[in-house]
Design an enzyme around this catalytic site. Structure first.
Site, PDB file in Angstrom:
ATOM      1  N   LEU A  22       0.755  -1.150  -0.077  1.00  0.00           N
ATOM      2  CA  LEU A  22      -0.144   0.109  -0.136  1.00  0.00           C
ATOM      3  C   LEU A  22       0.902   1.501  -0.053  1.00  0.00           C
ATOM      4  CD1 LEU A  22      -2.689  -0.930   2.603  1.00  0.00           C
ATOM      5  CD2 LEU A  22      -2.963  -1.056   0.178  1.00  0.00           C
ATOM      6  N   GLU A  29      -7.590   4.344   8.826  1.00  0.00           N
ATOM      7  CA  GLU A  29      -8.379   3.800   7.533  1.00  0.00           C
ATOM      8  C   GLU A  29      -8.377   2.211   7.643  1.00  0.00           C
ATOM      9  OE1 GLU A  29      -9.978   2.764   4.161  1.00  0.00           O
ATOM     10  OE2 GLU A  29      -7.968   2.195   4.357  1.00  0.00           O
TER      11      GLU A  29
HETATM   12  N1  FOL Z   1      -9.585  -1.443   1.659  1.00  0.00           N
HETATM   13  C1  FOL Z   1      -9.313  -0.382   2.410  1.00  0.00           C
HETATM   14  N2  FOL Z   1     -10.317   0.518   2.569  1.00  0.00           N
HETATM   15  N3  FOL Z   1      -8.121   0.046   2.617  1.00  0.00           N
HETATM   16  C2  FOL Z   1      -7.089  -0.800   2.767  1.00  0.00           C
HETATM   17  O1  FOL Z   1      -6.109  -0.598   3.314  1.00  0.00           O
HETATM   18  C3  FOL Z   1      -7.119  -1.962   2.003  1.00  0.00           C
HETATM   19  N4  FOL Z   1      -6.278  -2.947   1.859  1.00  0.00           N
HETATM   20  C4  FOL Z   1      -6.479  -4.062   1.171  1.00  0.00           C
HETATM   21  C5  FOL Z   1      -7.758  -4.347   0.632  1.00  0.00           C
HETATM   22  N5  FOL Z   1      -8.781  -3.602   0.795  1.00  0.00           N
HETATM   23  C6  FOL Z   1      -8.539  -2.240   1.535  1.00  0.00           C
HETATM   24  C7  FOL Z   1      -5.300  -4.978   0.930  1.00  0.00           C
HETATM   25  N6  FOL Z   1      -4.285  -4.824   1.750  1.00  0.00           N
HETATM   26  C8  FOL Z   1      -4.046  -5.665   5.944  1.00  0.00           C
HETATM   27  C9  FOL Z   1      -2.889  -5.117   5.067  1.00  0.00           C
HETATM   28  C10 FOL Z   1      -3.024  -4.850   3.832  1.00  0.00           C
HETATM   29  C11 FOL Z   1      -4.101  -5.079   3.025  1.00  0.00           C
HETATM   30  C12 FOL Z   1      -5.337  -5.432   3.752  1.00  0.00           C
HETATM   31  C13 FOL Z   1      -5.318  -5.908   4.989  1.00  0.00           C
HETATM   32  C14 FOL Z   1      -4.185  -6.051   7.183  1.00  0.00           C
HETATM   33  O2  FOL Z   1      -3.058  -6.387   7.691  1.00  0.00           O
HETATM   34  N7  FOL Z   1      -5.206  -6.061   7.845  1.00  0.00           N
HETATM   35  C15 FOL Z   1      -5.560  -6.267   9.344  1.00  0.00           C
HETATM   36  C16 FOL Z   1      -5.626  -4.832   9.905  1.00  0.00           C
HETATM   37  C17 FOL Z   1      -4.195  -4.726  10.712  1.00  0.00           C
HETATM   38  C18 FOL Z   1      -4.065  -3.485  11.730  1.00  0.00           C
HETATM   39  O3  FOL Z   1      -5.135  -3.349  12.372  1.00  0.00           O
HETATM   40  O4  FOL Z   1      -3.240  -2.686  11.318  1.00  0.00           O
HETATM   41  C19 FOL Z   1      -6.874  -6.794   9.577  1.00  0.00           C
HETATM   42  O5  FOL Z   1      -7.192  -7.303  10.617  1.00  0.00           O
HETATM   43  O6  FOL Z   1      -7.692  -6.588   8.627  1.00  0.00           O
END
Ligand code: FOL
Length: 208
Positions: A22, A29
């Site tokens: 990203l 967000e």
């Molecule tokens: N949609 C939106 N609105 N924002 C994004 O950043 C996003 N990212 C992706 C797909 N749709 C999106 C794909 N990339 C994580 C990292 C990258 C990613 C998607 C999810 C991730 O680590 N998510 C964790 C949260 C971690 C935290 O709290 O920092 C999760 O549990 O969802």
């Protein structure tokens, strides 16, 4: 017909990624992404469907994304998902992934699938946004976080411009109200332009 929801954060030029990651780090967000995709009806779980490169882009400590069924698409069925869990699976393609999620609904001992979110990347967004309304699955909703500034010109991966799709009579996208967004996600969402670390963005919902 299976309804799919695309969730994405994209710049005004539809940039979504840079060098396999990203282009920004926006904790609030990302918290919105996690809450929206995790919020399922009691006794059910949502599915997050992603391409193999998106899986690899998620920090190891956050994957599989918790409290969600993680479906990773790769033509290489020998690909090793790491780390894995009973809620994580590999599918050969979008059609196979959706068939597997569907068949699960009728198996009493398996977790019921609530909403299905397409979480990227560019290849999967393009493939799903191009599905026709008469096909077994159709994207009828986009949860778009519009990154308004800066422009992040270094992006090298893009979301297809779904709002401007030419020669596409199926593509009558309209923007929902903020109340409709909150009602669908099931919690209060900050309204208007948000600012985090000098980045301005807005939570939007579009349907067709
Ligand atoms: N949609 C939106 N609105 N924002 C994004 O950043 C996003 N990212 C992706 C797909 N749709 C999106 C794909 N990339 C994580 C990292 C990258 C990613 C998607 C999810 C991730 O680590 N998510 C964790 C949260 C971690 C935290 O709290 O920092 C999760 O549990 O969802």
């Amino acid at each position: 017909m299976t309804r799919l929801t695309v969730i994405v954060a994209a710049t005004v030029s539809n940039g979504i990624g840079q060098s396999s990651r990203l282009p920004w780090r926006l904790p609030q967000e990302m918290a919105y992404f996690a809450r929206v995709t995790s919020n399922a009806l009691e006794g059910t779980k949502n599915a997050v469907v992603m391409g193999r490169k998106t899986w690899e882009s998620i920090p190891t400590k956050f994957r599989p994304l918790k409290d969600r069924m993680n479906v990773v698409i790769s033509r290489n069925q020998d690909y090793q998902l790491q780390p894995t869990s009973p809620l994580t699976r590999l599918s050969a393609g979008l059609a196979a992934a959706l068939t597997e999620l569907e068949s699960q609904q009728s198996e009493p001992e398996k977790t019921k699938v609530n909403r299905i979110f397409i979480i990227g990347g560019a290849t999967l967004y393009k493939e799903t946004l191009e599905l026709s309304p008469s096909s077994p699955a159709f994207v009828d909703r986009v949860l778009l976080t519009r990154i308004l500034s800066p422009s992040f010109d270094e992006c090298d991966v893009f979301l297809p411009d779904f709002l401007q799709a030419e020669g596409d009579t199926t593509a009558k996208w309209s923007r929902c109200t903020h109340e409709q967004l909150e009602s669908w996600v099931g919690f209060e969402v900050p309204r208007g332009v948000q600012e985090e670390k000098g980045v301005q963005y807005e939570f939007q919902m579009w349907t067709r």
